[in-house]
Design a protein around this motif. Structure first.
Motif, PDB file in Angstrom:
ATOM      1  N   LEU A 168     -36.214  45.375   9.748  1.00  0.00           N
ATOM      2  CA  LEU A 168     -36.633  44.066   9.257  1.00  0.00           C
ATOM      3  C   LEU A 168     -35.424  43.145   9.087  1.00  0.00           C
ATOM      4  O   LEU A 168     -35.108  42.683   7.983  1.00  0.00           O
ATOM      5  CB  LEU A 168     -37.405  44.210   7.941  1.00  0.00           C
ATOM      6  CG  LEU A 168     -38.697  45.021   8.019  1.00  0.00           C
ATOM      7  CD1 LEU A 168     -39.352  45.130   6.660  1.00  0.00           C
ATOM      8  CD2 LEU A 168     -39.651  44.426   9.041  1.00  0.00           C
ATOM      9  N   THR A 169     -34.767  42.893  10.170  1.00  0.00           N
ATOM     10  CA  THR A 169     -33.618  41.996  10.201  1.00  0.00           C
ATOM     11  C   THR A 169     -33.537  41.361  11.577  1.00  0.00           C
ATOM     12  O   THR A 169     -34.066  41.903  12.554  1.00  0.00           O
ATOM     13  CB  THR A 169     -32.314  42.752   9.874  1.00  0.00           C
ATOM     14  OG1 THR A 169     -31.236  41.829   9.774  1.00  0.00           O
ATOM     15  CG2 THR A 169     -31.996  43.767  10.968  1.00  0.00           C
ATOM     16  N   GLY A 170     -32.914  40.193  11.648  1.00  0.00           N
ATOM     17  CA  GLY A 170     -32.813  39.503  12.934  1.00  0.00           C
ATOM     18  C   GLY A 170     -31.769  38.418  12.893  1.00  0.00           C
ATOM     19  O   GLY A 170     -30.958  38.337  11.959  1.00  0.00           O
ATOM     20  N   THR A 171     -31.801  37.555  13.881  1.00  0.00           N
ATOM     21  CA  THR A 171     -30.758  36.536  14.010  1.00  0.00           C
ATOM     22  C   THR A 171     -30.777  35.530  12.867  1.00  0.00           C
ATOM     23  O   THR A 171     -29.753  34.946  12.540  1.00  0.00           O
ATOM     24  CB  THR A 171     -30.904  35.786  15.342  1.00  0.00           C
ATOM     25  OG1 THR A 171     -32.223  35.231  15.434  1.00  0.00           O
ATOM     26  CG2 THR A 171     -30.678  36.728  16.514  1.00  0.00           C
ATOM     27  N   CYS A 172     -31.939  35.315  12.236  1.00  0.00           N
ATOM     28  CA  CYS A 172     -31.993  34.347  11.135  1.00  0.00           C
ATOM     29  C   CYS A 172     -31.254  34.853   9.908  1.00  0.00           C
ATOM     30  O   CYS A 172     -30.950  34.067   9.003  1.00  0.00           O
ATOM     31  CB  CYS A 172     -33.437  34.014  10.780  1.00  0.00           C
ATOM     32  SG  CYS A 172     -34.317  35.343   9.944  1.00  0.00           S
ATOM     33  N   ASP A 173     -30.955  36.163   9.864  1.00  0.00           N
ATOM     34  CA  ASP A 173     -30.234  36.721   8.726  1.00  0.00           C
ATOM     35  C   ASP A 173     -28.719  36.585   8.878  1.00  0.00           C
ATOM     36  O   ASP A 173     -27.971  36.935   7.964  1.00  0.00           O
ATOM     37  CB  ASP A 173     -30.597  38.201   8.558  1.00  0.00           C
ATOM     38  CG  ASP A 173     -32.082  38.383   8.263  1.00  0.00           C
ATOM     39  OD1 ASP A 173     -32.568  37.755   7.301  1.00  0.00           O
ATOM     40  OD2 ASP A 173     -32.747  39.134   8.992  1.00  0.00           O
ATOM     41  N   LEU A 174     -28.280  36.095  10.025  1.00  0.00           N
ATOM     42  CA  LEU A 174     -26.862  35.881  10.252  1.00  0.00           C
ATOM     43  C   LEU A 174     -26.473  34.483   9.802  1.00  0.00           C
ATOM     44  O   LEU A 174     -27.202  33.523  10.031  1.00  0.00           O
ATOM     45  CB  LEU A 174     -26.525  36.054  11.744  1.00  0.00           C
ATOM     46  CG  LEU A 174     -26.841  37.412  12.373  1.00  0.00           C
ATOM     47  CD1 LEU A 174     -26.576  37.355  13.863  1.00  0.00           C
ATOM     48  CD2 LEU A 174     -26.016  38.510  11.727  1.00  0.00           C
ATOM     49  N   ARG A 175     -25.319  34.374   9.180  1.00  0.00           N
ATOM     50  CA  ARG A 175     -24.816  33.054   8.836  1.00  0.00           C
ATOM     51  C   ARG A 175     -24.419  32.313  10.103  1.00  0.00           C
ATOM     52  O   ARG A 175     -24.158  32.916  11.143  1.00  0.00           O
ATOM     53  CB  ARG A 175     -23.611  33.171   7.894  1.00  0.00           C
ATOM     54  CG  ARG A 175     -23.963  33.732   6.517  1.00  0.00           C
ATOM     55  CD  ARG A 175     -22.760  33.694   5.605  1.00  0.00           C
ATOM     56  NE  ARG A 175     -21.693  34.549   6.093  1.00  0.00           N
ATOM     57  CZ  ARG A 175     -21.574  35.831   5.804  1.00  0.00           C
ATOM     58  NH1 ARG A 175     -22.485  36.410   5.029  1.00  0.00           N
ATOM     59  NH2 ARG A 175     -20.571  36.540   6.280  1.00  0.00           N
ATOM     60  N   ALA A 176     -24.369  30.992  10.013  1.00  0.00           N
ATOM     61  CA  ALA A 176     -24.113  30.164  11.198  1.00  0.00           C
ATOM     62  C   ALA A 176     -22.835  30.567  11.914  1.00  0.00           C
ATOM     63  O   ALA A 176     -22.760  30.533  13.146  1.00  0.00           O
ATOM     64  CB  ALA A 176     -24.057  28.693  10.795  1.00  0.00           C
ATOM     65  N   SER A 177     -21.813  30.959  11.157  1.00  0.00           N
ATOM     66  CA  SER A 177     -20.521  31.299  11.757  1.00  0.00           C
ATOM     67  C   SER A 177     -20.378  32.787  12.055  1.00  0.00           C
ATOM     68  O   SER A 177     -19.350  33.222  12.562  1.00  0.00           O
ATOM     69  CB  SER A 177     -19.383  30.855  10.821  1.00  0.00           C
ATOM     70  OG  SER A 177     -19.504  31.522   9.563  1.00  0.00           O
ATOM     71  N   GLU A 178     -21.407  33.551  11.734  1.00  0.00           N
ATOM     72  CA  GLU A 178     -21.322  35.004  11.867  1.00  0.00           C
ATOM     73  C   GLU A 178     -21.687  35.451  13.274  1.00  0.00           C
ATOM     74  O   GLU A 178     -22.633  34.948  13.878  1.00  0.00           O
ATOM     75  CB  GLU A 178     -22.258  35.666  10.854  1.00  0.00           C
ATOM     76  CG  GLU A 178     -22.077  37.174  10.739  1.00  0.00           C
ATOM     77  CD  GLU A 178     -22.939  37.763   9.633  1.00  0.00           C
ATOM     78  OE1 GLU A 178     -22.881  38.982   9.422  1.00  0.00           O
ATOM     79  OE2 GLU A 178     -23.669  36.994   8.980  1.00  0.00           O
ATOM     80  N   GLU A 179     -20.922  36.386  13.795  1.00  0.00           N
ATOM     81  CA  GLU A 179     -21.234  36.954  15.096  1.00  0.00           C
ATOM     82  C   GLU A 179     -22.378  37.954  14.970  1.00  0.00           C
ATOM     83  O   GLU A 179     -22.836  38.271  13.872  1.00  0.00           O
ATOM     84  CB  GLU A 179     -19.981  37.628  15.681  1.00  0.00           C
ATOM     85  CG  GLU A 179     -18.828  36.679  15.933  1.00  0.00           C
ATOM     86  CD  GLU A 179     -19.173  35.625  16.974  1.00  0.00           C
ATOM     87  OE1 GLU A 179     -19.992  35.932  17.854  1.00  0.00           O
ATOM     88  OE2 GLU A 179     -18.634  34.522  16.894  1.00  0.00           O
ATOM     89  N   THR A 180     -22.812  38.458  16.099  1.00  0.00           N
ATOM     90  CA  THR A 180     -23.980  39.353  16.108  1.00  0.00           C
ATOM     91  C   THR A 180     -23.613  40.816  15.892  1.00  0.00           C
ATOM     92  O   THR A 180     -24.431  41.697  16.113  1.00  0.00           O
ATOM     93  CB  THR A 180     -24.724  39.218  17.449  1.00  0.00           C
ATOM     94  OG1 THR A 180     -23.813  39.467  18.519  1.00  0.00           O
ATOM     95  CG2 THR A 180     -25.318  37.829  17.590  1.00  0.00           C
ATOM     96  N   GLY A 181     -22.386  41.089  15.434  1.00  0.00           N
ATOM     97  CA  GLY A 181     -21.948  42.465  15.262  1.00  0.00           C
ATOM     98  C   GLY A 181     -22.852  43.279  14.353  1.00  0.00           C
ATOM     99  O   GLY A 181     -23.112  44.457  14.612  1.00  0.00           O
ATOM    100  N   ALA A 182     -23.347  42.658  13.269  1.00  0.00           N
ATOM    101  CA  ALA A 182     -24.212  43.390  12.348  1.00  0.00           C
ATOM    102  C   ALA A 182     -25.504  43.826  13.039  1.00  0.00           C
ATOM    103  O   ALA A 182     -25.985  44.946  12.837  1.00  0.00           O
ATOM    104  CB  ALA A 182     -24.531  42.509  11.137  1.00  0.00           C
TER     105      ALA A 182
END
Length: 220
Positions: A168-182
């Motif tokens: 239950l996680t996706g791209t909207c949980d990333l901050r604007a400056s955060e890469e997709t590593g998580a």
């Protein structure tokens, strides 16, 4: 759902074009962030935000891949497709998240009921993506769906979902400056778990073949 291969993508927003009278049928994907519709012979004919009504008072009827407001989802579909559904046939196909329960399927089919279909076919999102990408389903295939609020990994064997994992996680949980590593770490954990339980070697074969990457995160 728009499929993407690693290092290659096809997408973009398309306006609704005139229907193909010789190509009946309609496929609908109600994602957490965007709703898409696909018609045989036309491809993607609708790609818009998943909101009941656009504007400052927008309401989001789908969260984490699940329909939380059936009435709101129905109003959205009626606004987007109600006047056009007759041109696309009365037996739409609807994508649903992998590993979803009967309650979600019932809610999804209930929302599509506003289009007055004769019947509704539900298809797991990863399987729908593979079909849309014209993948060879005679061989095991690993599908990774990076959505806005839901991440799914599915192993297809003989065209069916054999095993799957979801987070239950996706791209909207990333901050604007955060890469997709998580998100990449999340996908790696799910793929590794599938490999640990790979008794017949299908997951290893699919991984060697290459991953079909879909969802908004595929572009990012």
């Amino acid at each position: 759902m728009i499929p993407h291969r690693l290092h290659r993508h096809a997408g973009g927003r398309l306006g609704l074009r005139p229907p193909c009278r010789h190509c009946p049928g309609l496929a609908i994907d109600m994602g957490s962030a965007r709703t898409r519709a696909w018609v045989p012979g036309r491809g993607v004919v609708l790609d818009v935000p998943t909101v009941t009504f656009p504007g400052t008072d927008s309401h989001y009827p789908v969260r984490r891949g699940g329909i939380v407001d059936v009435e709101g989802a129905a109003r959205m579909l009626d606004r987007l497709l109600g006047r056009r559904s007759a041109y696309f046939g009365r037996q739409p196909a609807l994508t649903v998240p992998v590993l979803c329960d009967d309650a979600h399927r019932t809610a999804a089919v209930g929302a599509v009921g506003v289009l007055r279909p004769r019947a509704v076919l539900t298809v797991e999102g990863p399987r729908a993506a593979a079909l849309g990408a014209n993948e060879d389903l005679s061989r095991p295939l690993l599908v990774v769906d990076l959505g806005a609020q839901l991440t799914e990994v599915a192993l297809l064997v003989a065209g069916e979902v054999a095993r799957a994992r979801r987070a239950l996680t996706g791209t909207c949980d990333l901050r604007a400056s955060e890469e997709t590593g998580a998100l990449v770490d999340t996908v790696l954990e799910m793929v590794t778990d599938l490999l640990r339980q790979d008794r017949g070697g299908e997951a290893a074969d699919a991984l060697a073949r290459g991953v079909l990457l879909v969802g908004g995160g595929a572009l990012r």
